[in-house]
Design a protein around this motif. Sequence first.
Motif, PDB file in Angstrom:
ATOM      1  N   ASP A  23       0.868  -1.165   0.000  1.00 38.99           N
ATOM      2  CA  ASP A  23       0.000   0.000   0.000  1.00 38.99           C
ATOM      3  C   ASP A  23       0.915   1.228   0.000  1.00 38.99           C
ATOM      4  O   ASP A  23       2.087   1.132   0.403  1.00 38.99           O
ATOM      5  N   ASP A  55      -6.277  -3.724   3.128  1.00 38.59           N
ATOM      6  CA  ASP A  55      -5.035  -4.377   2.736  1.00 38.59           C
ATOM      7  C   ASP A  55      -4.929  -5.822   3.203  1.00 38.59           C
ATOM      8  O   ASP A  55      -4.112  -6.576   2.673  1.00 38.59           O
ATOM      9  N   GLY A  67       0.308  -3.558   4.263  1.00 39.80           N
ATOM     10  CA  GLY A  67      -0.401  -2.284   4.360  1.00 39.80           C
ATOM     11  C   GLY A  67      -0.816  -1.940   5.773  1.00 39.80           C
ATOM     12  O   GLY A  67      -0.695  -2.751   6.696  1.00 39.80           O
TER      13      GLY A  67
END
Length: 236
Positions: free
Chosen positions: A16, A187, A181
């Motif tokens: 991310d 995520d 993430g």
Amino acid sequence: MLDKSKIPNLKVIAFDADDTLFINETYFDETEKKFCGLMEDYLSHQGISKELFKIEIDNLKLYGYGIKGYILSMIEAAMNISNNTIPVEVIEKIIRYGKELLEKPIVLLDGVEETLESLYGRYKLIVATKGDLLDQRRKLHNSGLGHYFHHIEVMSDKQEVDYLDLIKRLEIKPEEFFMIGNSLKSDVLPVLAIGGHAVHIPFHTTWAHEKIDHKVEHKNFKALNTITEVLPLLEL
């Protein structure tokens, strides 16, 4: 917990971007505080934040994620809170706040470049993030990290179907995909649901929309404190 023996064929590691590679939500929090101060003659700061959040969520289906949609949501919130009496000067300030948000410096989080350097060449590294395409590409370019990544994917959302589409285009199997993430909701959970591996690295502040109210327990999941802890997890 993630078992290293379970991922011998790992091919792709996805990161991310916002609040995983570099600071983001902190800037939104600062902007929201300025917006609340701008509108405090009409409503309490708590009431203003609540109204803004409601409008943001309602507008996601139209604007998606990102700063430009946030600017429009602030303007709409100001109009609602003021019963459409807000002066044009206030609208101008809101637009300026948004432009300032778009021009914030890119500040890498601790250990990010060290981790990418160690993983580069061993795995195919990609960015899988939500937001405005132009803004996210600008941030990646300005971060100086772009050369580490084979692919940059700016997703309209991060649901199971979005990850399945990404994995299909990468021509890999879900079990060969590893996501890192700061959001459990975006995520981690959808990646685990499709059979991938996921690591959560919390950031000190999280947008309310990304919070969940239950603990994640899964054999393909690991919660870490810092991004550098990914390296010993992969025996590096």
